[in-house]
Design an enzyme around this catalytic site. Structure first.
Site, mmCIF file in Angstrom:
data_model
loop_
_atom_site.group_PDB
_atom_site.id
_atom_site.type_symbol
_atom_site.label_atom_id
_atom_site.label_comp_id
_atom_site.label_asym_id
_atom_site.label_seq_id
_atom_site.Cartn_x
_atom_site.Cartn_y
_atom_site.Cartn_z
ATOM 1 C CB CYS A 125 44.669 23.452 26.399
ATOM 2 S SG CYS A 125 45.112 25.136 26.932
ATOM 3 C CG ASP A 194 38.312 28.043 28.937
ATOM 4 O OD1 ASP A 194 38.746 27.106 28.250
ATOM 5 O OD2 ASP A 194 39.040 28.784 29.629
#
Ligand code: RI2
Length: 310
Positions: A125, A194
């Site tokens: 990512c 996250d």
């Protein structure tokens, strides 16, 4: 930019990355507080609480968002005047944004210290915190290379390889399903987060858990770069982190899907990596084993299990 506009940009992922979402949310609350006409303390407080709800409704997984909102609006109901409340929001938002920026710098220093000359790092990512460590290692003169994944369906890997290319870091770009094939060429995995649960499980971009599993099998270390506001105190009270499922049109066009009535498309955008596949979580407070997540919640997020809304 209006608060509604910021919320929309978070929802549509024009603003993305857990840390950036947190900083933009805090700044949006500050700007919103400054833009409100004088209407009395209770009207101000209820409008700020409404604004917080608008931001919180955008994306459910990155806990950096509720943590940033809580930190920015902390103590608001105890303010005695409207101007005191407004000043409180401004100072807390500014402090959060500055601390967040500094946290990423500190994390970069610790990550870079774990990167040796000649290493190949696999990343997934587009994590600002993870990339900051890789870029700093390069700045320190270490001869490193990177294996970066594509990250379907949003292809955040493209952002990562552009940054790496700009810094002249030799990079191999692979499809997500090639991770196990290339793991033998990596020395270290560095990813972002996250959310981090009380058990030290890491919620990050879908595919992270497969990478961690492949790394574990190949005996490669997995390092997670996560600011302390990525830790989720609510998980200590039994709450689960909701895994966001985005529109299926991001994976398969509606026209193609319409011709496949027996096919269901799913698009979860995060997954959970168990702590046993993580070697260390690098925070601005130091590199900790995943099992120490509760300590971070207590010491850096003032988590008190007796509070109803941590
Ligand atoms: P930083 C991103 O989520 C990725 O999952 C990334 O690993 C994580 O946020 C942390 O990013 P998305 O917004 O805070 O792309 O380290 O869904 O930048």
């Amino acid at each position: 930019m209006s608060l509604e506009k910021t919320a929309e940009q978070i929802r549509t992922m024009e603003i993305r990355g857990a840390g950036k979402i947190a900083r933009e949310a805090a700044a949006a609350l500050r700007d919103h507080a400054e833009s409100l006409p004088e209407a009395g303390l209770s009207a101000f407080v209820s409008e700020m609480n409404r604004a917080a709800e608008v931001l919180l409704a955008t994306r459910p997984t990155a806990v950096s968002l509720p943590n940033a909102v809580n930190i920015t609006l902390a103590g608001l109901s105890a303010a005695e005047t409207e101007s005191e409340a407004r000043a409180l929001v401004k100072s807390q938002a500014d402090r959060f944004v500055a601390a967040s920026t500094k946290a990423v710098e500190r994390i970069a220093e610790i990550c870079a210290s774990r990167i040796s000359d000649g290493m190949t790092i696999m990343t997934h990512c587009n994590s600002k915190a993870a990339l900051a460590g890789i870029l700093l290692a390069k700045q320190q003169g270490k001869n490193i290379s990177v294996i970066a994944t594509e990250v379907r369906p949003w292809n955040q890997g493209l952002l990562t390889i552009k940054t790496l290319n700009d810094h002249e870091i030799p990079t191999t770009y692979i499809v997500d399903s090639a991770v196990r094939t290339f793991m033998k060429e990596a020395d270290l995995v560095i990813v972002g987060a996250d959310a981090v649960t009380v058990k030290g499980a890491v919620v990050n971009k879908i595919g992270t858990s497969q990478i961690a599993l492949a790394a574990h099998e190949a005996r490669k270390n997995v390092l997670v770069a996560a600011e302390t506001y990525k830790f989720a105190p609510k998980t200590a009270l039994g709450h689960h982190i909701e895994i966001e499922e985005r529109p299926t049109s991001e994976v398969l066009s509606p026209e193609t899907a319409a011709g496949l009535p027996f096919v269901t498309v799913r698009n979860p955008v995060f997954d959970v990596t168990p702590p046993r596949y993580i070697d260390v979580i690098v925070t601005e407070a130091g590199a900790i084993p995943p099992e120490a997540a509760y300590t971070i919640m207590k010491e850096y997020l003032s988590f008190n299990p007796e509070q109803e809304n941590p």
